[in-house]
Design an enzyme around this catalytic site. Structure first.
Site, short mmCIF file in Angstrom:
data_model
loop_
_atom_site.label_atom_id
_atom_site.label_comp_id
_atom_site.label_asym_id
_atom_site.label_seq_id
_atom_site.Cartn_x
_atom_site.Cartn_y
_atom_site.Cartn_z
N LEU A 670 41.43 -18.35 68.73
CA LEU A 670 41.51 -17.45 67.58
C LEU A 670 40.76 -18.07 66.41
O LEU A 670 40.90 -19.26 66.11
CB LEU A 670 42.97 -17.22 67.20
CG LEU A 670 43.25 -16.16 66.14
CD1 LEU A 670 43.03 -14.76 66.72
CD2 LEU A 670 44.68 -16.28 65.63
N ASN A 699 38.99 -12.59 64.50
CA ASN A 699 40.07 -11.94 63.76
C ASN A 699 39.65 -11.43 62.40
O ASN A 699 40.49 -11.00 61.62
CB ASN A 699 41.23 -12.94 63.59
CG ASN A 699 42.57 -12.29 63.85
OD1 ASN A 699 42.66 -11.27 64.52
ND2 ASN A 699 43.62 -12.88 63.32
N ASN A 725 43.27 -7.87 61.30
CA ASN A 725 43.52 -9.30 61.22
C ASN A 725 45.00 -9.55 61.48
O ASN A 725 45.85 -9.32 60.61
CB ASN A 725 43.11 -9.82 59.84
CG ASN A 725 43.42 -11.30 59.67
OD1 ASN A 725 43.57 -12.02 60.64
ND2 ASN A 725 43.52 -11.74 58.42
N ARG A 730 46.27 -13.18 69.19
CA ARG A 730 46.14 -14.37 70.03
C ARG A 730 46.74 -14.14 71.41
O ARG A 730 46.28 -14.70 72.41
CB ARG A 730 46.84 -15.54 69.35
CG ARG A 730 46.78 -16.84 70.14
CD ARG A 730 47.80 -17.85 69.61
NE ARG A 730 47.53 -18.25 68.24
CZ ARG A 730 46.71 -19.24 67.91
NH1 ARG A 730 46.07 -19.90 68.84
NH2 ARG A 730 46.54 -19.55 66.64
N ASP A 835 53.43 -18.55 66.93
CA ASP A 835 53.74 -19.59 67.91
C ASP A 835 55.25 -19.74 68.09
O ASP A 835 55.74 -19.95 69.20
CB ASP A 835 53.11 -20.91 67.50
CG ASP A 835 53.35 -21.24 66.02
OD1 ASP A 835 54.04 -20.44 65.34
OD2 ASP A 835 52.84 -22.26 65.54
#
EC number: 2.4.1.223
Length: 921
Positions: A670, A699, A725, A730, A835
């Protein structure tokens, strides 16, 4: 006399007495001549020279003057001549040097020509060797194909058989009660490769359509429009579906009228085979108007069945459709912790009519044990539960009389009390929720019981079903003992002991599984309809439709820039990274067990307590992952292709090893408007073994520079353009990702090749886990009673950041299409926490922590521009994300781990003549 004088003079004037005079005279003569000569030299010569020079300077030709005064230009010409002389001397020296160099180069050229000739001879020899090797390879490939053809012959798809419109009727079984798939279902309409097409009748085209509940009909139609199996071509359909309920009481048609309308359906074909009649219930009032209707060979899906009506393995018990046109608000659902709540168990209900009143016959448990059991245990249940409540050993709440008018119900069924909101508030305070089945054992399930089950699962109260004869929703494919307690009514006196003996861990596991079942199969109309279709499709062993992948819109870019060699990348210690891939990238095998998986793994996929297999392929979402076969069956016992043939170091280095076939991985990177950083990161991937391709997720709305030259790293680089964006991009399952393994990496992450390779090897041994490099953990903030995100050094971790981590593409589908939308919305709001969201998802599904490799703590490249993680608000946002995600899941799914993975021979002393498997520091 002269001669005499001369002679006398020569003889020195000696003789005859006159010698002294002669000497004096000769001396005077010589001094006179000497003076005269000097006078002439000193006076006359300068005058003559001066005269001569003046005469030359006065000449008419000015160009012949030598000693006279000169002009400035003439002086410059003289200097120029002198400069030219000096230049000539310098050039001469350089020419001499060049000549020497030319002679040296000529000698070197001669030597190189000799080497060229030798190289040409070597090339010819190498070409011959290469040709021989190609022949050997060709012969080996041919032999390999022959062996594969013998052991795994290629099968062409069977010819799809479509029955005629006028199907030949075959005799009905002796009783509709005996209908099963083998004698009441026409398999010829459902070939394995058909894709399971489903035709749905429009209820408005038939008279009973006006009697349907508007909300149920509207929700059903909305679900049908978006289902992947629904077709408008009735001639190719495998199953025909008609919605007949829930009906509104005042306008409900008579049973005979409804039966006639069903039998007149265009594709009923005299007996209704391959038809499914759906009767959904939105309220707790039970409607079983199909009991007195002949449904022929048609399957029935509803919430109420008598034993004479229910055909196991053929009919389907469905859950009530409570949220017909609204999505449940997950934030309003109570958390799953604390495990124990105010009340140990609760029950509210009133039975309007019983089979046998306790006033007519009172029997003891001893008599029941002797075999004279009463037909109805409800009176015993009332007595026992009241005794438990009066004992005050635990807080329990049981009410057998409704404060308000109870809901309508069937005979011997316990009617619901109060409104839905009041019942939910009580269940939120209850650890267990009692569900007493109807006293009439012929009533195997009722809408009232399914409504109680729905409400208990919704708020996290563990259902305790009294009555083992009950047929719970989707009972032939769901293992209910993992989410509920099903207890025979004669054990009512043991219920209190049993409930108190269950540990907190087991309670949390059951509550978590119940929450999963509710979210997956009960919560929405889409889930209910998709679950019904999935059950039928699984019964007839047709594979599910492939899940959709995200189409990648490529951004054109120029490549050709030779990738440099980073010295940090070349330093791999004692590790031989394995064979450099000389063949083009190859994709992971797809649909490896597409047909056998349906028949072999039914219960594992339906019933696994939230694990990596519980949503696919048999959930209502009904996808088959292109690469699910190896993910589900990674523990096969065959000798893998490309696996290690032994345990020595050289053999290990020559292959990936492990228990699955040789494969490659895809890098997903990314980036956002950091071209220089991106190019450096891509160059560092040059020469990385087992790399299939690189997918760069661009992105930014601003396209890359047109003059940007992308590096040539030996594998394709796909630059994907995104719609907006978002950090969620990801984890989109791009169709360009053709491998099961994905290495998610930031554009500023700095990893060595040996680290990447070791992480890949570890992931192949734990394909259901996140395997990565930077570790983090969560902690409980006691003063603020909330969760915190922590990146400090610690002896344990619970997260591995996906800025440098391997994971299965399976989780990309789950993250993008299955995970609650509220989580992805928060990621977009904060531009952060994607994440953490992935770690929550995987830990929730697998109930396992991630795996960390390497001892390094940070992987950011030195000198890179500031990233989002450097913002002051970064950690505050991550604190908020963790607490929000906990609310959505209802509990904290992250698990701690205290170990890091190293290779088998890590820091093991070996003889010098041996090659280590791996040296990793």
């Amino acid at each position: 006399e002269l001669m005499t004088g001369y002679t006398m003079l020569r003889n020195g004037g000696v003789g005859n007495g006159g010698q002294p005079w002669v000497l004096r005279w000769s001396s005077r003569i010589r001094l006179t001549w000497l003076s005269f000569i000097l006078f002439i030299i000193l006076v006359f010569f300068p005058l003559i020279a001066h005269y001569y020079l003046n005469t030359i300077d006065d000449a008419d030709d000015a160009g012949k003057r030598i000693f006279g005064p000169r002009t400035g230009n003439e002086l410059c010409e003289v200097k120029h001549v002198q400069d030219l002389c000096r230049i000539r001397e310098s050039v001469s020296e350089e020419l001499l040097q060049l000549e020497a160099k030319r002679q040296e180069l000529n000698s070197e050229i001669a030597k190189l020509n000799l080497k060229i000739e030798a190289c040409k001879k070597s090339i010819e020899n190498a070409k011959q060797d290469l040709l021989q090797l190609k022949n050997v390879i060709s012969q080996t490939e041919h032999s390999y194909k022959e062996l594969m053809a013998q052991n795994q012959p290629k099968l062409s798809l069977p010819i799809r058989l479509l029955p005629d419109k006028d199907d030949a009727t075959f005799p009905l079984p002796k009783s509709n009660r005996n209908c099963r798939l083998h004698n009441c279902f026409d398999y010829s309409r459902c070939p394995l490769t058909s894709g399971f097409p489903v035709y749905v009748y429009n209820s408005d085209d038939y008279p009973f359509g006006s009697s349907l509940d508007p909300l149920i009909k509207q929700a059903f139609e909305a679900t049908v429009r978006t289902n992947v199996y629904v077709t408008e071509n009735a001639n190719i359909a495998c199953v025909y579906i008609i919605l007949v309920g829930e009906m509104q009481e005042p306008v409900m048609p008579k049973p005979t009228e409804l039966e006639q309308q069903l039998h007149s359906l265009p594709y009923w074909r005299t007996d209704g085979h391959n038809h499914l009649i759906i009767n959904l219930s939105r309220k707790s009032e039970t409607q079983n108007f199909l009991y007195n209707i002949s449904t022929g060979r048609a399957m029935v899906a509803q919430s109420t069945f008598y034993d004479a009506q229910y055909r196991p393995g053929f009919d389907i018990v469905v859950s009530p459709l409570v949220h017909a046109m609204s999505e449940p608000n997950f934030l309003e659902i109570p958390p799953q912790v604390p495990v124990k709540r105010k009340y140990l168990f609760s029950f509210q209900g009133e039975k309007i009519e019983s089979l046998r009143s306790s006033l007519q016959e009172v029997r003891s448990f001893e008599e029941e044990i002797e075999g004279n059991a009463p037909a109805d245990y409800d009176d015993r249940i009332i007595t026992t539960l009241k005794a438990v409540q009066d004992s005050k050993l635990d807080f329990v709440l049981v009410e057998f009389t409704c404060k308000n008018q109870p809901k309508a119900s069937l005979p011997t069924e316990w009617a619901l009390c109060g409104e839905r909101d009041d019942r939910l508030e009580l269940l939120k305070l209850s650890t267990f929720a009692l569900i007493i089945t109807p006293g009439d054992t012929h009533l195997v399930i009722s809408a009232g019981c399914t409504m109680r089950l729905f409400e208990a699962l919704e708020v996290g109260a563990i259902p305790v079903v009294l009555g083992e004869q009950v047929q719970l929703p989707y009972n032939d494919v769901i293992r209910w003992n993992e989410a509920a307690l099903i207890i025979p009514k004669p054990r009512i006196t043991e219920v209190h002991f049993l409930l108190r003996s269950i540990s907190d861990n087991d309670l949390l596991a059951m509550r978590r599984q119940g929450r999963f079942l509710w979210e997956t199969y009960f919560s929405t109309s889409d889930n209910v309809f998709s679950t019904v279709l999935a059950i039928i499709r699984t019964r007839i062993q047709i594979p599910a439709a492939p899940i959709r992948e995200e189409p990648a819109v490529e951004i054109p870019h120029r490549s050709g820039k030779a990738a440099g060699t980073d010295p940090n990348m070349a330093d791999n210690g004692d590790l031989d990274l394995g064979p450099v891939e000389t063949e083009p990238p190859y994709a992971s095998p797809k649909y490896l067990r597409n047909f056998t998986l349906t028949a072999m793994d039914i219960y594992r996929n339906w019933n696994s307590a939230p694990g990596p297999f519980h949503l696919f392929p048999y959930t209502p979402f009904d996808p088959v992952l292109p690469s699910e076969a190896k993910f589900l069956g990674s523990g096969t016992g065959f000798r893998p292709i490309g696996g290690g043939a032994g345990g020595s170091g050289k053999e290990f280095q020559a292959a990936l090893g492990g228990n699955v076939p040789r494969e490659q991985f895809t890098v997903v990177m990314l980036t956002y408007e950091r071209e220089e950083v991106l190019m450096n990161s891509l160059e560092r991937l040059n020469g990385l073994p087992y790399l299939n391709k690189v997918v760069v997720v661009w992105n930014s709305p601003k396209l890359p520079s047109e003059d940007l030259l992308w590096p040539d790293i030996g594998v394709p680089i796909m630059v994907v353009r995104t719609e907006k964006n978002s950090l969620n991009n990801r984890f989109l399952p791009w169709d360009e990702i053709e491998t099961e393994a994905i290495l998610s990496i930031d554009d500023d992450a700095h990893l060595r090749h040996d680290e990447i390779m070791f992480g890949f090897r570890v992931w192949r041994e734990a394909r259901d886990r996140i395997v990565g490099f930077p570790g983090r953990y969560h902690a409980w903030d006691i003063p603020h009673q909330s969760w915190l995100y922590n990146s400090n050094y610690s002896c344990e971790l619970s997260m591995v950041l996906t800025g440098a981590a391997f994971f299965h593409k399976y989780y990309a589908y789950l993250y993008s299409y299955v995970m609650p939308q509220a989580i992805r919305d928060m990621v977009d709001e904060y531009i952060n926490c994607e994440d953490i969201a992935m770690n929550f998802l995987v830990s929730h599904l697998t109930r396992k922590p991630p795996i960390k490799v390497t001892s390094r703590w940070t992987f950011r490249c030195p000198g890179c521009p500031q990233a989002l993680s450097h913002d002051d608000s970064h950690f505050h946002e991550r604190h908020k994300c963790i607490n929000f995600f906990v609310k959505v899941y209802g509990y904290m799914p992250l698990l701690y781990t205290q170990f890091r993975v190293d290779s088998v021979l890590f820091k093991t002393r070996l003889p010098h003549d041996k090659t280590k498997c791996f040296k990793f520091i």
